[in-house]
Design a protein around this motif. Structure first.
Motif, PDB file in Angstrom:
ATOM      1  N   HIS A  84       0.858  -1.178   0.000  1.00  0.00           N
ATOM      2  CA  HIS A  84       0.000   0.000   0.000  1.00  0.00           C
ATOM      3  C   HIS A  84       0.898   1.233   0.000  1.00  0.00           C
ATOM      4  CE1 HIS A  84      -3.026  -2.898   1.244  1.00  0.00           C
ATOM      5  NE2 HIS A  84      -3.957  -1.978   1.054  1.00  0.00           N
ATOM      6  N   TRP A  85       0.330   2.363  -0.390  1.00  0.00           N
ATOM      7  CA  TRP A  85       1.113   3.594  -0.376  1.00  0.00           C
ATOM      8  C   TRP A  85       1.601   3.930   1.023  1.00  0.00           C
ATOM      9  CZ3 TRP A  85       3.142   4.720  -4.666  1.00  0.00           C
ATOM     10  CH2 TRP A  85       2.474   4.514  -5.866  1.00  0.00           C
ATOM     11  N   GLY A 123      -1.263   7.383  -5.574  1.00  0.00           N
ATOM     12  CA  GLY A 123      -2.688   7.521  -5.853  1.00  0.00           C
ATOM     13  C   GLY A 123      -3.508   7.637  -4.588  1.00  0.00           C
ATOM     14  N   GLY A 124      -2.949   8.237  -3.561  1.00  0.00           N
ATOM     15  CA  GLY A 124      -3.682   8.388  -2.302  1.00  0.00           C
ATOM     16  C   GLY A 124      -3.417   7.221  -1.384  1.00  0.00           C
ATOM     17  N   SER A 125      -4.477   6.516  -1.003  1.00  0.00           N
ATOM     18  CA  SER A 125      -4.318   5.356  -0.121  1.00  0.00           C
ATOM     19  C   SER A 125      -4.642   4.094  -0.902  1.00  0.00           C
ATOM     20  CB  SER A 125      -5.251   5.486   1.091  1.00  0.00           C
ATOM     21  OG  SER A 125      -6.586   5.556   0.638  1.00  0.00           O
ATOM     22  N   GLY A 126      -4.444   2.970  -0.263  1.00  0.00           N
ATOM     23  CA  GLY A 126      -4.769   1.699  -0.907  1.00  0.00           C
ATOM     24  C   GLY A 126      -3.604   1.108  -1.676  1.00  0.00           C
ATOM     25  N   SER A 127      -3.909   0.126  -2.510  1.00  0.00           N
ATOM     26  CA  SER A 127      -2.900  -0.618  -3.258  1.00  0.00           C
ATOM     27  C   SER A 127      -2.108   0.293  -4.184  1.00  0.00           C
ATOM     28  CB  SER A 127      -3.577  -1.719  -4.079  1.00  0.00           C
ATOM     29  OG  SER A 127      -2.653  -2.354  -4.938  1.00  0.00           O
ATOM     30  N   GLU A 130      -2.269  -0.166 -10.199  1.00  0.00           N
ATOM     31  CA  GLU A 130      -3.296   0.544 -10.949  1.00  0.00           C
ATOM     32  C   GLU A 130      -4.572  -0.290 -11.074  1.00  0.00           C
ATOM     33  OE1 GLU A 130      -3.251   1.900 -15.444  1.00  0.00           O
ATOM     34  OE2 GLU A 130      -1.679   2.949 -14.324  1.00  0.00           O
ATOM     35  N   PHE A 132      -6.610  -1.046  -8.565  1.00  0.00           N
ATOM     36  CA  PHE A 132      -6.925  -1.782  -7.336  1.00  0.00           C
ATOM     37  C   PHE A 132      -6.907  -0.845  -6.129  1.00  0.00           C
ATOM     38  CE2 PHE A 132      -5.236  -4.976 -10.190  1.00  0.00           C
ATOM     39  CZ  PHE A 132      -6.100  -6.044 -10.015  1.00  0.00           C
ATOM     40  N   SER A 133      -7.983  -0.903  -5.328  1.00  0.00           N
ATOM     41  CA  SER A 133      -7.972  -0.178  -4.058  1.00  0.00           C
ATOM     42  C   SER A 133      -7.457  -1.099  -2.953  1.00  0.00           C
ATOM     43  CB  SER A 133      -9.376   0.333  -3.708  1.00  0.00           C
ATOM     44  OG  SER A 133     -10.296  -0.740  -3.699  1.00  0.00           O
ATOM     45  N   GLU A 134      -7.761  -2.401  -3.082  1.00  0.00           N
ATOM     46  CA  GLU A 134      -7.244  -3.438  -2.187  1.00  0.00           C
ATOM     47  C   GLU A 134      -6.238  -4.279  -2.958  1.00  0.00           C
ATOM     48  OE1 GLU A 134      -7.883  -3.822   1.105  1.00  0.00           O
ATOM     49  OE2 GLU A 134      -8.962  -1.929   0.896  1.00  0.00           O
TER      50      GLU A 134
END
Length: 199
Positions: A84-85, A123-127, A130, A132-134
């Motif tokens: 994650h970021w 890209g902020g938070s999350g994975s 590209e 994918f948030s999780e």
């Protein structure tokens, strides 16, 4: 495969043992023995640049995974896939992983080379990957690698995702000449494990 079979067997055995502790009399695992799996030698690359060039045009996420495997010596199927970021320092110069996310069970702080930072787009938070948030599913990179293997003109037999880690290890040893530094960079608990990367 033998590895998958043994992993699933181990997980089921934990559940059965708990059920027995709670009063189950039968043991459905009785007689189910582990399978011997043949060790696979991941052949290092002699043309890392050419492979990475092919990967960049094939799939951005797989390309980034391979860059991180080679340059940061992280393992692709968990350590990289779950990045994650928040795992990166503010300037993207380090990755910090707690022991519950590494194979060795130890905390790891890994420097990120400048040539990898060029491909990291916060890209902020999350994975970090590209789309994918999780984190992507466990087989995500394995599936992409299988597709890449079919079209690649540079890959040789026994070259896998882990070949990037082996190639990175060899490069570190060439530069430093120190097996101790290699061991620390790889996060190995034993020098003997590091030696297997050098053949």
């Amino acid at each position: 495969s033998g590895v998958s079979y043994n992993t699933i067997r181990k997980h089921i055995k934990v559940l059965v043992n708990e059920a027995k502790r709670l009063g189950m009399k039968a043991n459905p695992m009785k007689g189910i023995k582990p399978r011997k799996s043949k060790a696979r030698l991941n052949r290092p690359f002699d043309n890392v640049g050419a492979i990475l060039g092919e990967l960049e045009t094939f799939n951005k996420n797989l390309h980034l995974c391979c860059l991180l495997t080679y340059g940061c010596l992280l393992r692709p199927h968990r350590e990289i896939r779950e990045l994650h970021w928040e795992d990166f320092s503010e300037n993207l110069r380090e990755i910090k992983l707690s022991g519950n996310r590494t194979k060795s069970g130890k905390n790891r702080i890994v420097p990120v080379p400048s040539y990898i930072r060029e491909y990291l787009k916060i890209g902020g938070s999350g994975s970090i990957f590209e789309g994918f948030s999780e984190p992507p599913g466990y087989n995500y990179f394995k599936t992409l690698w299988g597709r890449f293997r079919k079209i690649s003109v540079s890959l040789k037999e026994d070259q896998t995702l882990y070949s990037f880690r082996h190639s990175g290890a060899i490069e570190i040893f060439k530069r430093t000449g120190s097996i101790i530094k290699l061991q620390k960079a790889m996060g190995h608990s034993s020098i003997n494990v590091s030696l297997t990367y050098l053949r």
